[in-house]
Design a protein around this motif. Structure first.
Motif, short mmCIF file in Angstrom:
data_model
loop_
_atom_site.label_atom_id
_atom_site.label_comp_id
_atom_site.label_asym_id
_atom_site.label_seq_id
_atom_site.Cartn_x
_atom_site.Cartn_y
_atom_site.Cartn_z
N GLU A 182 0.84 -1.19 0.00
CA GLU A 182 0.00 0.00 0.00
C GLU A 182 0.88 1.25 0.00
OE1 GLU A 182 -2.95 0.08 3.03
OE2 GLU A 182 -3.93 -1.76 2.35
N LEU A 183 0.38 2.33 -0.54
CA LEU A 183 1.18 3.54 -0.68
C LEU A 183 1.70 4.01 0.68
CD1 LEU A 183 2.37 5.82 -2.35
CD2 LEU A 183 0.16 7.00 -2.21
N ASP A 184 0.85 4.02 1.70
CA ASP A 184 1.29 4.43 3.03
C ASP A 184 2.44 3.55 3.52
OD1 ASP A 184 -0.63 6.37 3.05
OD2 ASP A 184 -1.98 5.36 4.45
N ALA A 185 2.35 2.27 3.21
CA ALA A 185 3.40 1.34 3.65
C ALA A 185 4.70 1.59 2.90
CB ALA A 185 2.94 -0.10 3.45
N VAL A 186 4.61 1.85 1.61
CA VAL A 186 5.82 2.15 0.83
C VAL A 186 6.48 3.40 1.40
CG1 VAL A 186 6.72 2.74 -1.45
CG2 VAL A 186 4.90 1.05 -1.24
N GLN A 187 5.69 4.38 1.77
CA GLN A 187 6.25 5.59 2.36
C GLN A 187 6.86 5.31 3.74
OE1 GLN A 187 2.67 7.98 1.92
NE2 GLN A 187 3.61 9.16 0.26
N VAL A 207 7.24 -1.56 -7.54
CA VAL A 207 5.99 -0.80 -7.66
C VAL A 207 6.09 0.38 -8.62
CG1 VAL A 207 5.09 -1.50 -5.42
CG2 VAL A 207 6.56 0.50 -5.55
N VAL A 208 7.29 0.97 -8.75
CA VAL A 208 7.45 2.08 -9.70
C VAL A 208 7.55 1.53 -11.13
CG1 VAL A 208 8.94 3.99 -10.44
CG2 VAL A 208 8.49 3.61 -8.00
N ALA A 209 8.37 0.49 -11.32
CA ALA A 209 8.54 -0.08 -12.66
C ALA A 209 7.24 -0.65 -13.20
CB ALA A 209 9.61 -1.18 -12.62
N ASP A 210 6.39 -1.20 -12.33
CA ASP A 210 5.13 -1.79 -12.77
C ASP A 210 4.00 -0.78 -12.88
OD1 ASP A 210 6.38 -4.20 -12.91
OD2 ASP A 210 5.31 -5.15 -11.25
N GLY A 211 4.29 0.49 -12.59
CA GLY A 211 3.28 1.53 -12.75
C GLY A 211 2.24 1.57 -11.65
N ILE A 212 2.51 0.92 -10.52
CA ILE A 212 1.57 0.97 -9.41
C ILE A 212 1.58 2.36 -8.78
CG2 ILE A 212 0.93 -0.07 -7.19
CD1 ILE A 212 0.65 -1.95 -9.57
N TYR A 213 2.76 2.88 -8.55
CA TYR A 213 2.93 4.25 -8.06
C TYR A 213 4.04 4.93 -8.85
CZ TYR A 213 0.83 1.91 -4.00
OH TYR A 213 0.03 1.14 -3.18
#
Length: 374
Positions: free
Chosen positions: A271-276, A348-354
């Protein structure tokens, strides 16, 4: 003050670096194109797919699963196919009612992510009796399902536990951890736990363990507050959290207790919060699962099933799993990746998730720069 990081280590990769590309291209090669001329005489492109998802506490369902499935069904059916979506808000009775409504409305196929895998079995049988195929999605439902698509859930638990032990290194069997498992009604939670225990048992002292009702972060936070009182704040060397939402609740409990340095904490779902939190050093890892691959494969399976593309359907479901009620269920198990600060860009960046800008907001800009995340 920014918490100290555990020793940086290479992430445990259980799949190729860009999981998005693992099978999506192959799926197109299967010939499931939505061409009405290939369909069975009884069903062309006017397919109605019922999609039943379990809850909203995890942001992935509304943000990724539903729109990806909707778009893929449209692509496969020349935009004539339709997805009817309902979310149960973690209420098994509500989901049973939603399932029955889809049966009454005579949808062509149902993708079911069960709130309670056992309680939903009668509804699955009712759909089967009505001639409606049911494909279990993400969680393995009981009853006569036609297929199952998910991730290798025991492997998820193994990856979480293995990465936690790496973060705690050097680790001693007397080191105390807290184990925060998922909902007892979710069969995936049992598999995550089994996989994690295969790595943790004997390696550390699991001082407190919890099964967290409905996967809710607030329940995990309450459990963690109890564990802190029982074990002692400074005695907790690591926390196994089965998903990211609960990891967030656990961190709140630790911070409220006045922790000076957060122990390594696991998660799942990227999840975005978790990545941060991974960028800032609050959470050590998550498990990245390619939702596009899982969701697009589920859409292809659903369309192929009702259009009579048996060869394509079989090609997508070459694994087999057992549920408490049925054996040798055709399945697709998608691989997973341990996500740490070392491989955010490659996953997550390479796959276009975020995008990097999604992750590296003003609050996290300095941490992103230190990781070379630009």
């Amino acid at each position: 003050m920014r918490p100290l990081r555990p020793l940086r280590r290479t992430a445990t990769a259980v799949a190729a670096a860009s999981t998005m590309t693992l099978s999506l291209a192959a799926c197109g090669a299967l010939g499931v194109t939505g061409d009405g001329s290939e369909a069975s005489p009884t069903k062309g492109d006017d397919v109605t797919v019922g999609l039943l998802l379990p809850e909203t506490a995890n942001t992935r369902y509304d943000k990724f699963d539903y729109p990806i499935i909707k778009n893929k069904v449209a692509e496969l059916t020349n935009k004539l196919g339709n997805v009817v979506y309902r979310n149960a808000d973690a209420d098994a009775k509500k989901q049973a009612s939603q399932l029955q409504q889809m049966i009454d409305d005579q949808v062509d196929v149902i993708l079911l992510d069960a709130v309670d895998s056992h309680a939903v079995a009668d509804g699955v049988k009712a759909a089967k009796d009505a001639g409606i195929p049911v494909i279990a999605y993400d969680r393995l439902a009981e009853g006569p399902i036609d297929a199952y698509v998910s991730f290798d859930n025991e492997l998820v638990g193994e990856v979480q536990a293995r990465t936690l032990l790496e973060a705690m290194n050097p680790v001693d069997s007397s080191d105390k951890i807290v184990m925060m498992n998922g909902s007892p009604t979710d069969p995936n939670a049992k598999q995550f736990k089994a996989g994690a225990m295969s790595e943790l048992k004997g390696a550390v002292d699991i001082a407190k363990t919890y099964d967290t009702k409905d996967w809710k972060p607030e329940n995990a936070q309450a459990n963690m507050s109890e564990a802190i009182k029982a074990v002692g704040l400074n005695n907790i060397k690591g926390v196994y959290a089965a998903n990211d939402g609960m990891a967030g609740g656990i961190i709140k409990a630790l911070q409220a207790a006045g922790v000076s340095e957060l122990p390594p904490i696991t998660g799942q779902d990227a999840e975005l919060d978790a990545v941060q939190r991974i960028v800032s050093g609050e959470q050590f890892m998550s498990v990245y699962k390619s939702y596009p691959q899982e969701a697009e494969s589920a859409a292809e399976m659903a369309v192929a099933k009702v259009q009579g593309h048996d060869i394509q359907f079989d090609s997508l479901t070459q694994d087999q799993v057992d549920s408490p009620t049925d054996k040798d269920i055709s399945a697709l198990l998608v691989p997973v990746v341990a996500l740490t600060e070392d491989n955010i860009k490659e996953t997550v960046v390479a796959d276009g998730i975020y995008s990097v800008s999604d992750i590296c907001t003003a609050k996290y800009k300095a941490d992103c720069n230190s990781l070379g995340l630009k």
